[in-house]
Scaffold this motif. Sequence first.
Motif, PDB file in Angstrom:
ATOM      1  N   GLY A  75       0.679  -1.222   0.160  1.00 15.64           N
ATOM      2  CA  GLY A  75       0.068   0.012   0.158  1.00 15.64           C
ATOM      3  C   GLY A  75       0.761   1.162  -0.175  1.00 15.64           C
ATOM      4  N   ARG A  76       2.125   1.064   0.189  1.00 16.15           N
ATOM      5  CA  ARG A  76       2.946   2.403   0.063  1.00 16.15           C
ATOM      6  C   ARG A  76       3.214   2.752  -1.414  1.00 16.15           C
ATOM      7  NH1 ARG A  76       8.088   0.978   1.730  1.00 16.15           N
ATOM      8  NH2 ARG A  76       7.460  -1.216   1.466  1.00 16.15           N
ATOM      9  N   LEU A  77       3.365   3.945  -1.519  1.00 15.17           N
ATOM     10  CA  LEU A  77       3.891   4.621  -2.662  1.00 15.17           C
ATOM     11  C   LEU A  77       5.119   5.021  -2.772  1.00 15.17           C
ATOM     12  CD1 LEU A  77       2.942   5.825  -5.706  1.00 15.17           C
ATOM     13  CD2 LEU A  77       2.964   7.878  -4.566  1.00 15.17           C
ATOM     14  N   ARG A  78       6.064   4.685  -3.904  1.00 15.52           N
ATOM     15  CA  ARG A  78       7.745   4.992  -3.953  1.00 15.52           C
ATOM     16  C   ARG A  78       7.762   5.949  -4.943  1.00 15.52           C
ATOM     17  NH1 ARG A  78      11.419   0.354  -4.033  1.00 15.52           N
ATOM     18  NH2 ARG A  78      10.924   0.505  -1.614  1.00 15.52           N
ATOM     19  N   VAL A  79       8.402   7.070  -4.696  1.00 14.03           N
ATOM     20  CA  VAL A  79       8.533   8.025  -5.608  1.00 14.03           C
ATOM     21  C   VAL A  79      10.209   8.192  -5.922  1.00 14.03           C
ATOM     22  CG1 VAL A  79       8.171  10.423  -6.575  1.00 14.03           C
ATOM     23  CG2 VAL A  79       6.456   9.542  -5.111  1.00 14.03           C
ATOM     24  N   GLY A  80      10.495   7.960  -7.008  1.00 13.54           N
ATOM     25  CA  GLY A  80      12.026   8.117  -7.271  1.00 13.54           C
ATOM     26  C   GLY A  80      12.306   9.022  -8.364  1.00 13.54           C
ATOM     27  N   VAL A  81      13.346   9.970  -8.306  1.00 17.52           N
ATOM     28  CA  VAL A  81      13.788  10.911  -9.173  1.00 17.52           C
ATOM     29  C   VAL A  81      15.124  10.810  -9.462  1.00 17.52           C
ATOM     30  CG1 VAL A  81      13.866  13.433  -9.573  1.00 17.52           C
ATOM     31  CG2 VAL A  81      12.007  12.559  -8.296  1.00 17.52           C
ATOM     32  N   TRP A  82      15.372  10.345 -10.609  1.00 17.00           N
ATOM     33  CA  TRP A  82      16.911  10.314 -11.310  1.00 17.00           C
ATOM     34  C   TRP A  82      17.298  11.560 -11.759  1.00 17.00           C
ATOM     35  CZ3 TRP A  82      18.554  11.151 -16.198  1.00 17.00           C
ATOM     36  CH2 TRP A  82      19.813  10.772 -16.372  1.00 17.00           C
ATOM     37  N   ASP A  83      18.698  11.988 -11.604  1.00 16.42           N
ATOM     38  CA  ASP A  83      19.099  12.938 -12.532  1.00 16.42           C
ATOM     39  C   ASP A  83      20.483  12.967 -12.780  1.00 16.42           C
ATOM     40  OD1 ASP A  83      20.897  14.101 -10.660  1.00 16.42           O
ATOM     41  OD2 ASP A  83      19.152  15.172  -9.649  1.00 16.42           O
ATOM     42  N   SER A  84      21.210  13.466 -13.570  1.00 15.86           N
ATOM     43  CA  SER A  84      22.649  13.313 -14.155  1.00 15.86           C
ATOM     44  C   SER A  84      23.785  13.520 -13.252  1.00 15.86           C
ATOM     45  CB  SER A  84      22.762  14.066 -15.384  1.00 15.86           C
ATOM     46  OG  SER A  84      22.712  15.143 -15.304  1.00 15.86           O
ATOM     47  N   HIS A  85      23.465  14.251 -11.830  1.00 14.33           N
ATOM     48  CA  HIS A  85      24.405  14.650 -11.286  1.00 14.33           C
ATOM     49  C   HIS A  85      24.636  13.553  -9.967  1.00 14.33           C
ATOM     50  CE1 HIS A  85      26.764  16.820  -8.292  1.00 14.33           C
ATOM     51  NE2 HIS A  85      27.214  17.665  -9.294  1.00 14.33           N
ATOM     52  N   ALA A  86      25.878  13.088  -9.795  1.00 16.03           N
ATOM     53  CA  ALA A  86      26.094  11.962  -8.954  1.00 16.03           C
ATOM     54  C   ALA A  86      26.080  12.275  -7.345  1.00 16.03           C
ATOM     55  CB  ALA A  86      27.449  11.301  -9.190  1.00 16.03           C
ATOM     56  N   ARG A  87      26.147  13.507  -7.136  1.00 21.20           N
ATOM     57  CA  ARG A  87      26.206  13.911  -5.526  1.00 21.20           C
ATOM     58  C   ARG A  87      24.569  13.694  -4.821  1.00 21.20           C
ATOM     59  NH1 ARG A  87      25.362  17.174  -1.575  1.00 21.20           N
ATOM     60  NH2 ARG A  87      24.354  18.853  -2.647  1.00 21.20           N
ATOM     61  N   VAL A  88      24.719  12.925  -3.889  1.00 24.62           N
ATOM     62  CA  VAL A  88      23.566  12.533  -3.136  1.00 24.62           C
ATOM     63  C   VAL A  88      23.520  13.601  -1.924  1.00 24.62           C
ATOM     64  CG1 VAL A  88      22.330  10.969  -1.661  1.00 24.62           C
ATOM     65  CG2 VAL A  88      23.538  10.036  -3.693  1.00 24.62           C
TER      66      VAL A  88
END
Length: 150
Positions: A75-88
């Motif tokens: 029942g949870r929702l996971r939202v992922g966002v990818w981008d081109s910069h490696a720094r977290v």
Amino acid sequence: MRTVSPPDTWTYALRLPHDPRAARVARMTVRSVLASHGRAEILDAVELMTSEMVTNTYRHTNGPASLRLTALADGRLRVGVWDSHARVPAPFGRPPHDHVPLAPPGAVGGRGLRLVQEHADCWGGVSLGGDGGGAFDRRAGKLLWFELGG
């Protein structure tokens, strides 16, 4: 004999260009997907946090981004966002998660990832390496995610 129905799981993915309108498109997508799946109870929070994360990809990178919405079996929702910069960035760093400091009064920015830290049930991020090595090199950059609901 009993019929077993599969859990209501689904995934939507959206590729976003490096464009100032990307956050608006992401908000509209989140609103449409969650409304059509009857998830109104988390819609506003997910829309806000997604918008903040996509805005950061535009402000802090020079390449495209990707958005993925995944309904998990519990029942949870996971939202992922990818981008081109490696720094977290904080708060998505290594456990225990970094904490985002409060933005100074009158600051124009600096509140978006704090919202994720305050409202998401859990969150994380992983660097995929590279330094933005190519606009379409999905082996580089980072993936940030949060989960809500359930």
